[in-house]
Design an enzyme around this catalytic site. Structure first.
Site, short mmCIF file in Angstrom:
data_model
loop_
_atom_site.label_atom_id
_atom_site.label_comp_id
_atom_site.label_asym_id
_atom_site.label_seq_id
_atom_site.Cartn_x
_atom_site.Cartn_y
_atom_site.Cartn_z
N ARG A 165 33.51 43.35 39.26
CA ARG A 165 34.02 42.04 39.61
C ARG A 165 32.84 41.09 39.86
O ARG A 165 31.70 41.54 40.02
CB ARG A 165 34.93 42.11 40.84
CG ARG A 165 34.21 42.54 42.11
CD ARG A 165 35.22 42.65 43.26
NE ARG A 165 35.81 41.36 43.55
CZ ARG A 165 36.90 41.19 44.30
NH1 ARG A 165 37.53 42.24 44.79
NH2 ARG A 165 37.37 39.99 44.53
N LYS A 208 41.19 36.43 48.12
CA LYS A 208 42.27 35.45 48.20
C LYS A 208 42.73 35.26 49.64
O LYS A 208 43.13 34.17 50.02
CB LYS A 208 43.45 35.89 47.32
CG LYS A 208 43.37 35.42 45.88
CD LYS A 208 44.69 35.65 45.19
CE LYS A 208 44.64 35.21 43.74
NZ LYS A 208 45.91 35.48 43.05
N GLU A 211 48.30 37.56 40.01
CA GLU A 211 49.42 37.42 40.93
C GLU A 211 49.49 35.96 41.37
O GLU A 211 48.48 35.40 41.80
CB GLU A 211 49.24 38.32 42.15
CG GLU A 211 50.42 38.25 43.11
CD GLU A 211 50.26 39.14 44.33
OE1 GLU A 211 51.16 39.09 45.20
OE2 GLU A 211 49.25 39.87 44.43
#
Length: 556
Positions: free
Chosen positions: A261, A271, A35
């Site tokens: 992750r 983020k 994104e």
């Protein structure tokens, strides 16, 4: 990329091997779908290396697709930075970059299809009420009063949403699945919401935007993705991924596979938290060398080879774990030890005057650029009567374990002569200002003729010819291994994460290219800053020390 970077094995590659062997797929097509709402971090580097690496190794394709369904938080700056990061890591995407917004028309058609099948409805509960109706992990959800509207009414209301007839937050489109499902993601998830925001690709064409879970699976299918790889937090979402594709008229049905992750000590990967660091000016932008962003690590002097090696070493598993920060530093240290030319710099200078050396003489000494790689050649370094050395390379008195310069004792200057400290001068505060020495003129490239043993070697730069430089000493941004677990992660920022000192470097570094690594002899690995370093104002960033000093701190 080098053939020497051997193909790793992991559970995803085993799945792909089986799919190809069974004839389920004839080729492999992956995608990397960030994104564009911030800069990529090292966790994304793991995903990049996995998705692009698989496509590369299986002679397949990997798309770069921007998941741009949230225009309020997205920006073209982030789009461009992501492209640069992928290329810098050594990968190329297949064809042109893709955008989820490329498919907005098709997504809208599929939403209408779900409505026509009685599998989606327009919701007019408030966001707070939707959360309340959804239930909890221990209690099932309950049906919305708007859930059983007719197909015709839902079609009309969805068209009203599309044409701007609803204010933000007053209506959304939901899938009609199962409010009693043990998987909350299947309790009538939202597919579309109203947002009056200009989009960086589609402008003001749309005032409704699809949600990630609806968009992602359809985008995968439209692009012919064979293996949709994502991190473990999307494991439950796989059920919605499959539900959407099972209930629309689309031929391709990719499969989603989840991997752990990257969690790295002394960093945050959220983020939101990284954005907070930037917006609250707790760091100097997304590419601050203390940030775990790819651009920050690049500015600090990390190489793409070291990043790929790190991702290879940590592997791909389904088990979440915390990776030691020292593992990352080990990769760049190993890489630069081989490739970085040597140079001399003095960070905390004290002056040496060699009293028996000609005051006007400038002697050009040939010094190897790398002690173990003669193919890297030599460089000329000017030697003069006055040189700078590190302040902690001299003591008035010391025991036999101290191998540097001591008053009345000898030491060798790197690539130059043996000198002996004869006397010192101090200022009013008792600080040493000058060390007066003599040199043995017969010791250039040779041991003392009378058999004296000189064990210590220290680095130096000529006072007359040295270049002033700002040296930025970077350390870990946080003082605790897991700052994300703190009540306020910003409270754990390391006040010593950036220390600036004014030092001197040898003149060969005047031409230092940004991001190109050097080993400053006996100090660490450094590179010229890619923003602030200029020919008349050099700035060097410390990439990593010669040894892992934090390992001792962690063990204490």
């Amino acid at each position: 990329m080098s053939e020497a970077e051997a193909r790793p094995s992991n559970f995803i590659r085993q799945i792909i091997d089986k799919d190809l062997a069974d004839g389920k797929h004839n080729s492999v097509h992956t995608r990397f779908p960030p994104e564009p709402n911030g800069y990529l971090h090292i966790g994304h580097a793991k995903s990049i290396c996995l998705n692009f690496g698989i496509a590369q190794d299986y002679q397949g394709q990997c798309n770069l697709r921007f998941d741009d369904t949230n225009p309020e938080k997205e920006d073209l700056e982030y789009v461009e930075s992501i492209k640069q990061d992928v290329k810098w890591l050594g990968f190329e995407w297949s064809g042109e970059p893709h955008y989820s917004s490329d498919y907005f028309d098709k997504l809208y058609e599929y939403a209408v299809e779900l409505i026509n099948k009685g599998l989606a409805y327009v919701e007019e509960l408030s966001p707070e009420q939707i959360r309340e109706y959804r239930g909890s992990l221990t209690e099932p959800g309950k049906h919305s009063p708007y859930r059983d509207r007719s197909v015709e009414e839902n079609l009309a209301l969805f068209e009203k949403m599309r044409t701007g007839g609803f204010a933000e937050g007053t209506a959304c489109l939901r899938a009609k699945i199962d409010m009693a499902s043990s998987f909350i993601v299947l309790r009538d998830p939202v597919l579309y919401r109203v947002r009056f925001a200009d989009h960086h690709q589609t402008g003001d064409k749309w005032c409704i935007y699809p949600m990630y879970d609806f968009t992602h699976c359809i985008s995968d299918a439209l692009e012919g993705i064979t293996h949709s790889l994502c991190t473990l937090e999307f494991q439950d979402n796989r059920r919605l991924y499959d539900w959407v594709l099972d209930n629309i008229s689309i031929d391709c049905h990719p499969r989603q596979y989840e991997f752990s992750r990257l969690n790295l000590e002394y960093t945050v990967m959220s983020k939101r938290k990284l954005n907070q660091l930037v917006t609250e000016k707790l760091v100097n932008g997304w590419d601050d060398p203390r940030m775990p962003t790819i651009s920050g690590l690049r500015r600090r002097g990390f190489t793409p080879e070291s990043m790929r090696e790190f991702c290879k070493r940590i592997g791909v598993t389904k088990q979440d774990n915390m990776i030691e920060y020292g593992s990352l530093e080990s990769c760049i240290r190993d890489d630069l030890n081989e490739r970085a030319p040597r140079a001399m710099a003095v960070l905390d200078p004290v002056k040496i005057v060699i009293e028996n050396y000609d005051a006007d003489k400038v002697e050009m000494l040939n010094i190897h650029n790398h002690p173990n790689k003669p193919e890297m050649g030599d460089r000329e370094v000017p030697f003069t009567r006055e040189v700078w050395i590190e302040r902690d390379d001299f003591r008035e008195e010391a025991n036999k374990k101290y191998k540097r310069l001591v008053l009345g004792k000898e030491v060798r200057l790197r690539g130059a002569y043996v000198i002996k400290a004869e006397r010192i001068e101090k200022d009013e505060q008792g600080n040493i200002t000058t060390i007066y020495c003599t040199y043995d003129a017969d010791t250039l490239g040779a041991n003392p003729a009378d058999g004296r043993k000189v064990k210590g070697v220290i680095h130096w730069v000529s006072v007359a010819k040295a270049l002033p430089a700002e040296i930025r000493l970077y350390e870990r941004l946080f003082t605790v291994p897991n700052p994300g677990a703190a009540a306020n992660f910003a409270d754990t920022i390391n006040p010593e994460s950036l220390v600036k000192v004014q030092g001197f470097v040898e003149p060969s570094l005047a031409e230092a290219k940004p991001e190109f690594g050097y080993q400053f002899e006996r100090i660490g690995y450094f590179c010229a800053d890619n923003k602030d370093s200029k020919a008349d104002a050099l700035v060097f960033n410390r990439t990593v020390g010669l040894r892992d000093t934090w390992a001792k701190i962690d063990a204490a």
